[in-house]
Design an enzyme around this catalytic site. Sequence first.
Site, PDB file in Angstrom:
ATOM      1  N   THR A 177      10.418   4.157   8.758  1.00  0.00           N
ATOM      2  CA  THR A 177       9.156   4.718   9.214  1.00  0.00           C
ATOM      3  C   THR A 177       8.764   5.844   8.263  1.00  0.00           C
ATOM      4  OG1 THR A 177       8.005   5.485  11.204  1.00  0.00           O
ATOM      5  CG2 THR A 177      10.173   6.415  10.842  1.00  0.00           C
TER       6      THR A 177
ATOM      7  N   SER B  58      -3.421   1.275   1.582  1.00  0.00           N
ATOM      8  CA  SER B  58      -2.752   0.475   2.618  1.00  0.00           C
ATOM      9  C   SER B  58      -3.222   0.819   4.015  1.00  0.00           C
ATOM     10  CB  SER B  58      -1.236   0.600   2.506  1.00  0.00           C
ATOM     11  OG  SER B  58      -0.776   1.801   3.081  1.00  0.00           O
TER      12      SER B  58
ATOM     13  N   THR C 103      -1.151   4.658  -3.550  1.00  0.00           N
ATOM     14  CA  THR C 103      -1.265   5.829  -4.429  1.00  0.00           C
ATOM     15  C   THR C 103      -0.675   5.585  -5.811  1.00  0.00           C
ATOM     16  OG1 THR C 103      -1.123   7.308  -2.536  1.00  0.00           O
ATOM     17  CG2 THR C 103      -0.578   8.266  -4.658  1.00  0.00           C
TER      18      THR C 103
HETATM   19  N1  ASP Z   1      -3.207   6.162   1.417  1.00  0.00           N
HETATM   20  C1  ASP Z   1      -2.188   5.666   0.518  1.00  0.00           C
HETATM   21  C2  ASP Z   1      -1.845   4.253   0.906  1.00  0.00           C
HETATM   22  O1  ASP Z   1      -1.124   4.045   1.845  1.00  0.00           O
HETATM   23  C3  ASP Z   1      -1.001   6.543   0.582  1.00  0.00           C
HETATM   24  C4  ASP Z   1       0.112   6.167  -0.365  1.00  0.00           C
HETATM   25  O2  ASP Z   1       0.132   5.167  -1.025  1.00  0.00           O
HETATM   26  O3  ASP Z   1       1.043   6.971  -0.440  1.00  0.00           O
HETATM   27  O4  ASP Z   1      -2.304   3.329   0.288  1.00  0.00           O
END
Ligand code: ASP
Length: 337
Positions: free
Chosen positions: A161, A59, A14
Amino acid sequence: MSRKHIGLIYTGGTVGMRQTAQGYAPMPDFATALARLLDDHDNNLPRYTLHEYDTPIDSSNATPEDWQRIGRDIAARYDDHDGFVILHGTDTMAYTAAALSFMLQGLRKPVIMTGSQIPLSTQQSDAPQNLIAALQVAASDAVNEVAIYFNRRLLRGNRATKVSIASLDAFDSPNYPWLAETGSDMRFDTQALLARADKERFELPEYTQHLVLPIRFVPGLPARVVQAMLDLKPAAVVLQCYGAGNVPDRDPALLEMLKRANAGGVVLVACSQSPQGKVSIGTYAAGAGMTAAGVVGASDMTFEAIFAKLHHLFALGLSPDVVRKEFLRNLSGELTE
Ligand code: ASP
């Protein structure tokens, strides 16, 4: 003292995204946005060199091969930098952090993972605070391990976590003290931090995916579902048990199939669905049969650390018997012996 030089690896998440019609997606010119932010703080920050991945990922797409790539990239640049910051999505950051802690054992400099809940490109983003503090931690002499910095907390990577979908306090380490808490200054818990090793002991095997399967017990789970998963011939199964390590024991078929799988070379480990505490198989009669079936309790490791550790041990080419033994050895501060 000369200014420290940090390797900043941008893998995605993000932090580097922006709003699009399809939802958050990686933005094209992250490096410029980053430079704009960090140049403003130039005086109190270490120097950094950005290593930007060509295709930044969400991710949730990460695989063990991605862990391997990041581990090898750090190892290849290890002597060029005083510390590292890895920008990564929050969804699977704890898995990558745990895997890095097993690849980069005996670290003698900080490897700090961070990201954000709100993109850097958006107002009120938590990215500036996380990034700047992560760079400062990466330049400190106190940390010699893989850690996650997020919203004023520094957590051991293989103990962390993701605990919240949207709160800025996205991470916690339910079975281990925070390594540092930051306010106006950085307060390290020196008792909790790993001591600097005499020598690095990196292990960077080929993470050719072995099948490590999680099986989460839910009330009424038919034993044949467990059998169907065992029929996939996994290298290891992580049994996500109740409480202290309990499973339904009224139907003898379940323990019989576990015993057969264990004898056939499948490594069976038991963790708890409760995030806090230590698994102790046999505290209740409902768990006792698992010891006889050859199941190994996962102590107080997080699910993410268990999963990454099993991948790592199999990637080293160890036999199931040796994996069972090594699994219970504290490799990088991931379990309390
Ligand atoms: N979906 C995003 C990721 O894990 C969530 C984030 O970065 O907070 O890449």
